[in-house]
Structures are given as C-alpha cells and as structure tokens.
Write a protein that holds these residues in place. Structure first.
Motif, PDB file in Angstrom:
ATOM      1  N   ASN A  23       0.835  -1.196   0.000  1.00 16.38           N
ATOM      2  CA  ASN A  23       0.000   0.000   0.000  1.00 16.38           C
ATOM      3  C   ASN A  23       0.871   1.247   0.000  1.00 16.38           C
ATOM      4  OD1 ASN A  23      -3.184   0.206   0.588  1.00 16.38           O
ATOM      5  ND2 ASN A  23      -2.427  -1.834   1.168  1.00 16.38           N
ATOM      6  N   PHE A  24       0.631   2.117  -0.962  1.00 12.82           N
ATOM      7  CA  PHE A  24       1.303   3.417  -1.019  1.00 12.82           C
ATOM      8  C   PHE A  24       0.229   4.492  -1.144  1.00 12.82           C
ATOM      9  CE2 PHE A  24       4.309   0.324  -2.601  1.00 12.82           C
ATOM     10  CZ  PHE A  24       5.521   0.699  -2.041  1.00 12.82           C
ATOM     11  N   ASP A  25       0.571   5.716  -0.816  1.00  7.73           N
ATOM     12  CA  ASP A  25      -0.404   6.793  -0.973  1.00  7.73           C
ATOM     13  C   ASP A  25      -0.399   7.297  -2.413  1.00  7.73           C
ATOM     14  OD1 ASP A  25       2.113   7.874  -0.763  1.00  7.73           O
ATOM     15  OD2 ASP A  25       1.554   9.493   0.605  1.00  7.73           O
ATOM     16  N   ASP A  26      -0.280   6.362  -3.340  1.00 12.88           N
ATOM     17  CA  ASP A  26      -0.261   6.651  -4.775  1.00 12.88           C
ATOM     18  C   ASP A  26      -0.839   5.424  -5.474  1.00 12.88           C
ATOM     19  OD1 ASP A  26       1.078   8.261  -7.192  1.00 12.88           O
ATOM     20  OD2 ASP A  26       1.512   6.114  -7.457  1.00 12.88           O
ATOM     21  N   LEU A  27      -1.848   5.621  -6.312  1.00  8.29           N
ATOM     22  CA  LEU A  27      -2.529   4.493  -6.944  1.00  8.29           C
ATOM     23  C   LEU A  27      -1.599   3.699  -7.852  1.00  8.29           C
ATOM     24  CD1 LEU A  27      -5.066   2.861  -7.606  1.00  8.29           C
ATOM     25  CD2 LEU A  27      -5.639   4.581  -9.333  1.00  8.29           C
ATOM     26  N   ARG A  28      -0.800   4.373  -8.644  1.00  3.65           N
ATOM     27  CA  ARG A  28       0.072   3.679  -9.584  1.00  3.65           C
ATOM     28  C   ARG A  28       1.078   2.784  -8.857  1.00  3.65           C
ATOM     29  NH1 ARG A  28       1.285   4.513 -14.944  1.00  3.65           N
ATOM     30  NH2 ARG A  28       3.333   3.786 -15.643  1.00  3.65           N
ATOM     31  N   LYS A  29       1.678   3.302  -7.799  1.00  7.12           N
ATOM     32  CA  LYS A  29       2.655   2.519  -7.037  1.00  7.12           C
ATOM     33  C   LYS A  29       1.987   1.338  -6.333  1.00  7.12           C
ATOM     34  CE  LYS A  29       5.893   4.536  -4.670  1.00  7.12           C
ATOM     35  NZ  LYS A  29       6.590   5.439  -3.710  1.00  7.12           N
ATOM     36  N   THR A  30       0.793   1.555  -5.807  1.00  6.63           N
ATOM     37  CA  THR A  30       0.077   0.473  -5.138  1.00  6.63           C
ATOM     38  C   THR A  30      -0.287  -0.618  -6.127  1.00  6.63           C
ATOM     39  OG1 THR A  30      -0.806   2.005  -3.479  1.00  6.63           O
ATOM     40  CG2 THR A  30      -1.963  -0.093  -3.746  1.00  6.63           C
ATOM     41  N   LEU A  31      -0.768  -0.232  -7.287  1.00  8.39           N
ATOM     42  CA  LEU A  31      -1.126  -1.203  -8.323  1.00  8.39           C
ATOM     43  C   LEU A  31       0.091  -2.020  -8.741  1.00  8.39           C
ATOM     44  CD1 LEU A  31      -3.014  -2.456 -10.416  1.00  8.39           C
ATOM     45  CD2 LEU A  31      -2.583  -0.471 -11.888  1.00  8.39           C
ATOM     46  N   LYS A  32       1.194  -1.354  -8.990  1.00  5.31           N
ATOM     47  CA  LYS A  32       2.425  -2.035  -9.405  1.00  5.31           C
ATOM     48  C   LYS A  32       2.887  -3.012  -8.314  1.00  5.31           C
ATOM     49  CE  LYS A  32       7.164  -1.121 -10.951  1.00  5.31           C
ATOM     50  NZ  LYS A  32       8.171  -0.058 -11.252  1.00  5.31           N
ATOM     51  N   ALA A  33       2.837  -2.576  -7.063  1.00  2.16           N
ATOM     52  CA  ALA A  33       3.290  -3.424  -5.958  1.00  2.16           C
ATOM     53  C   ALA A  33       2.370  -4.622  -5.772  1.00  2.16           C
ATOM     54  CB  ALA A  33       3.356  -2.602  -4.674  1.00  2.16           C
ATOM     55  N   TYR A  34       1.068  -4.419  -5.945  1.00  2.00           N
ATOM     56  CA  TYR A  34       0.127  -5.517  -5.714  1.00  2.00           C
ATOM     57  C   TYR A  34       0.196  -6.548  -6.836  1.00  2.00           C
ATOM     58  CZ  TYR A  34      -3.800  -7.642  -3.316  1.00  2.00           C
ATOM     59  OH  TYR A  34      -4.585  -8.509  -2.606  1.00  2.00           O
ATOM     60  N   VAL A  35       0.431  -6.094  -8.046  1.00  2.00           N
ATOM     61  CA  VAL A  35       0.625  -7.039  -9.152  1.00  2.00           C
ATOM     62  C   VAL A  35       1.891  -7.864  -8.904  1.00  2.00           C
ATOM     63  CG1 VAL A  35       1.213  -7.217 -11.604  1.00  2.00           C
ATOM     64  CG2 VAL A  35      -0.662  -5.725 -10.876  1.00  2.00           C
ATOM     65  N   ALA A  36       2.952  -7.206  -8.456  1.00  2.00           N
ATOM     66  CA  ALA A  36       4.194  -7.919  -8.156  1.00  2.00           C
ATOM     67  C   ALA A  36       3.977  -8.923  -7.023  1.00  2.00           C
ATOM     68  CB  ALA A  36       5.288  -6.925  -7.777  1.00  2.00           C
ATOM     69  N   PHE A  37       3.181  -8.549  -6.032  1.00  2.00           N
ATOM     70  CA  PHE A  37       2.856  -9.463  -4.932  1.00  2.00           C
ATOM     71  C   PHE A  37       2.138 -10.701  -5.460  1.00  2.00           C
ATOM     72  CE2 PHE A  37      -0.956 -10.612  -2.402  1.00  2.00           C
ATOM     73  CZ  PHE A  37      -0.343 -11.308  -1.366  1.00  2.00           C
ATOM     74  N   ALA A  38       1.193 -10.505  -6.378  1.00  2.00           N
ATOM     75  CA  ALA A  38       0.436 -11.637  -6.912  1.00  2.00           C
ATOM     76  C   ALA A  38       1.330 -12.568  -7.726  1.00  2.00           C
ATOM     77  CB  ALA A  38      -0.722 -11.135  -7.766  1.00  2.00           C
ATOM     78  N   LYS A  39       2.258 -12.009  -8.465  1.00  2.00           N
ATOM     79  CA  LYS A  39       3.143 -12.819  -9.305  1.00  2.00           C
ATOM     80  C   LYS A  39       4.207 -13.547  -8.486  1.00  2.00           C
ATOM     81  CE  LYS A  39       3.130  -9.862 -13.479  1.00  2.00           C
ATOM     82  NZ  LYS A  39       4.031  -9.080 -14.357  1.00  2.00           N
ATOM     83  N   GLY A  40       4.628 -12.930  -7.401  1.00  2.00           N
ATOM     84  CA  GLY A  40       5.826 -13.406  -6.716  1.00  2.00           C
ATOM     85  C   GLY A  40       5.584 -14.526  -5.742  1.00  2.00           C
ATOM     86  N   MET A  41       6.628 -15.289  -5.498  1.00  2.00           N
ATOM     87  CA  MET A  41       6.633 -16.324  -4.479  1.00  2.00           C
ATOM     88  C   MET A  41       7.773 -16.020  -3.513  1.00  2.00           C
ATOM     89  SD  MET A  41       4.379 -18.796  -4.604  1.00  2.00           S
ATOM     90  CE  MET A  41       5.143 -20.252  -3.914  1.00  2.00           C
ATOM     91  N   PRO A  42       7.516 -16.012  -2.202  1.00  2.00           N
ATOM     92  CA  PRO A  42       8.618 -15.753  -1.264  1.00  2.00           C
ATOM     93  C   PRO A  42       9.676 -16.839  -1.361  1.00  2.00           C
ATOM     94  CG  PRO A  42       6.673 -16.564  -0.121  1.00  2.00           C
ATOM     95  CD  PRO A  42       6.251 -16.300  -1.537  1.00  2.00           C
ATOM     96  N   THR A  43      10.926 -16.425  -1.316  1.00  2.00           N
ATOM     97  CA  THR A  43      12.024 -17.392  -1.400  1.00  2.00           C
ATOM     98  C   THR A  43      12.442 -17.895  -0.027  1.00  2.00           C
ATOM     99  OG1 THR A  43      13.615 -15.565  -1.382  1.00  2.00           O
ATOM    100  CG2 THR A  43      12.900 -16.377  -3.535  1.00  2.00           C
ATOM    101  N   VAL A  44      12.072 -17.149   1.018  1.00  2.00           N
ATOM    102  CA  VAL A  44      12.430 -17.538   2.380  1.00  2.00           C
ATOM    103  C   VAL A  44      11.191 -17.449   3.257  1.00  2.00           C
ATOM    104  CG1 VAL A  44      13.770 -16.917   4.433  1.00  2.00           C
ATOM    105  CG2 VAL A  44      14.833 -16.798   2.170  1.00  2.00           C
ATOM    106  N   SER A  45      10.990 -18.451   4.078  1.00  2.00           N
ATOM    107  CA  SER A  45       9.899 -18.447   5.052  1.00  2.00           C
ATOM    108  C   SER A  45      10.489 -18.454   6.457  1.00  2.00           C
ATOM    109  CB  SER A  45       8.999 -19.670   4.861  1.00  2.00           C
ATOM    110  OG  SER A  45       8.086 -19.785   5.942  1.00  2.00           O
ATOM    111  N   TYR A  46       9.980 -17.561   7.304  1.00  2.00           N
ATOM    112  CA  TYR A  46      10.453 -17.486   8.681  1.00  2.00           C
ATOM    113  C   TYR A  46       9.483 -18.144   9.655  1.00  2.00           C
ATOM    114  CZ  TYR A  46      14.056 -14.237   7.129  1.00  2.00           C
ATOM    115  OH  TYR A  46      15.133 -13.678   6.502  1.00  2.00           O
ATOM    116  N   SER A  47       8.521 -18.899   9.142  1.00  2.00           N
ATOM    117  CA  SER A  47       7.478 -19.457  10.008  1.00  2.00           C
ATOM    118  C   SER A  47       8.052 -20.357  11.106  1.00  2.00           C
ATOM    119  CB  SER A  47       6.453 -20.227   9.180  1.00  2.00           C
ATOM    120  OG  SER A  47       7.068 -21.284   8.461  1.00  2.00           O
ATOM    121  N   GLU A  48       9.048 -21.183  10.772  1.00  2.00           N
ATOM    122  CA  GLU A  48       9.641 -22.043  11.793  1.00  2.00           C
ATOM    123  C   GLU A  48      10.402 -21.222  12.826  1.00  2.00           C
ATOM    124  OE1 GLU A  48       9.147 -25.258  12.245  1.00  2.00           O
ATOM    125  OE2 GLU A  48       7.761 -25.211  10.539  1.00  2.00           O
ATOM    126  N   GLY A  49      11.046 -20.172  12.376  1.00  2.00           N
ATOM    127  CA  GLY A  49      11.754 -19.295  13.305  1.00  2.00           C
ATOM    128  C   GLY A  49      10.805 -18.569  14.237  1.00  2.00           C
TER     129      GLY A  49
END
Length: 255
Positions: A23-49
C-alpha cells in the motif's frame, strides 16, 4: 506458480504486515506493488523461526535451546536465514528480559477494508506483562521496506483492530524488526505511539485506493498470463522441452 494460484492470491487479502507493504499513498505505485505481490513467491519463510521465537518470549524455552532448535531444522532455502534471525532475536531478548506469561492462544482479529473484505491481524503472541496484555509482533524481514506513510498505516490498522478492544485499550505494542545492517541483524523496535496515526479520512481514502488497485490488478495479471501462454505456444518444441516454464501454462487463462 499456476494461474489459479495467482488469482487466489489476488482474491485473498494479505495479513496486515504484507498488506501494508503493498500500500502506497499513490494508486500507480500500489497497483504495481500488488501485481508484483500476486506474481511473486517468497524465497524464504520465517514461520519455523517465529515458532521458536514465541516459545522463547513466553518462557517455554531459553536462548540456548532456541538456537539449537533453529539448527535442527531440516535443510531448506530458509534454514540459514532462520538461524541468523533466531540468533539475532536471542541477543535482543537477553537485553529485553521478557517476563510476560501467555495470555491468549492464537489471538487473531481483523481490520475491515470493504464489504466482506478484511485484513487479518495476527500478533506473533499476546502475553500479560506488568498487569497488561501486550501484543508482540516479530518480523524476520532482512530489511524494513516501509516508508513513513506505510508505518503510520500499519500502526493505524493495529490501533483499530486491537487497541479498540476493551482488554487492550491501555496496552502497549512491541513490534520487533531485525533488519540486516552491514551484514549483522540489529533490532528496530516500535511501540504504540511512535507514529502519528492516519486520520479517519486518510484511512478511508487509502482503503478506497487499495480496492481500486486490486480491481485493476485482475486484467493486468490476466493479460500477462495470456502473453506468457502465447510465448510458450510459439516457442520451438525443442527449446520448450528443455526448460521448465515459470508458470503452469497448460491451464487455460482465468477470465
């Protein structure tokens, strides 16, 4: 990641920390970030930690046992990062000297952003310390990629979702990051009141901006998937057979 899983990510609202990251206080940046979030897969999980950290804070383990538990984790892309994270938190905990006792088991609440749409808010743990309930959030991120607006947004969400509850109205929050600085993880700790909260109007406007970005993300992802599918179909069979596509493009595009 398959097309179905990508759209499933868009359908689901991420938990508060990741919600704020996109979330950014700018629609274009928020849209770009959310699309990247949907495409991406985390490479590291800290759940066990995080599980190890919870036991340490609640007094069910000590620093030596926590470090050993991290090193007993099976080999994975996350193991080294989790060990570093747990080691760094143990150093912080030694100075912090936690004295709380368990208060709530698996405490979870929500922050409403729209009709039947909620941001999950899950503290790492909730303890009772100095006579008050204390929600504690611990993050394994190697950096704190939040600008001032995002920090204010996160604290505003916590204020609305947790500290509006009767049991927490006089409570403090402890938010612990352990970003890497010059190769060493160092604590960055926030408390309730460290950041000015967003006004009701600012918060409402941001939720509307996010929902607009979320809606616009669907056709962008759909077009991207169709483009990837077309590239895969047009690729020579000999080349196609020697590589694994980044998406399961045998599935039909999702409309």
């Amino acid at each position: 990641m398959s097309p179905k899983s990508i759209f499933r990510k868009l359908d689901s609202i991420p938990a508060a920390p990741n919600f704020v990251r996109y979330n950014f206080d700018d629609l274009r940046k928020t849209l770009k970030a959310y699309v990247a979030f949907a495409k991406g897969m985390p490479t590291v999980s800290y759940s066990e930690g995080i599980k190890i950290i919870r036991d340490l804070v609640l007094g069910w383990s000590n620093a030596d046992n926590a470090k050993r538990a991290a090193r007993r984790l099976k080999n994975s892309p996350s193991r080294k990062a989790v060990i570093e994270f747990v080691d760094a938190f143990c150093i912080y905990a030694e100075h912090r000297r936690y004295e709380g006792v368990p208060a709530f088991s698996d405490f979870t609440t929500n922050f409403a952003i729209g009709r039947e749409l909620f941001v999950p808010v899950r503290p790492t743990l909730v303890s009772r310390e100095d006579g008050e309930f204390r929600p504690t959030f611990v993050f394994g991120w190697k950096s704190v990629p939040l600008d001032d607006f995002q920090r204010r947004l996160l604290m505003t969400i916590l204020e609305d979702a947790i500290f509006s509850l009767t049991d927490f109205q006089s409570s403090d929050a402890e938010i612990v990051f352990l970003p890497e600085v010059d190769g060493v993880r160092v604590p960055e700790v926030w408390h309730r009141g460290d950041y000015d909260l967003l006004s009701e109007v600012q918060l409402r406007n941001q939720m509307e901006l996010f929902l607009s970005a979320r809606e616009q993300a669907y056709p962008i992802i759909d077009n991207w998937l169709r483009s990837k599918a077309s590239e895969f179909r047009d690729e020579p069979v000999a080349e196609r057979d020697h590589r694994q596509p980044s998406l399961d493009l045998r599935l039909p595009p999702v409309d």
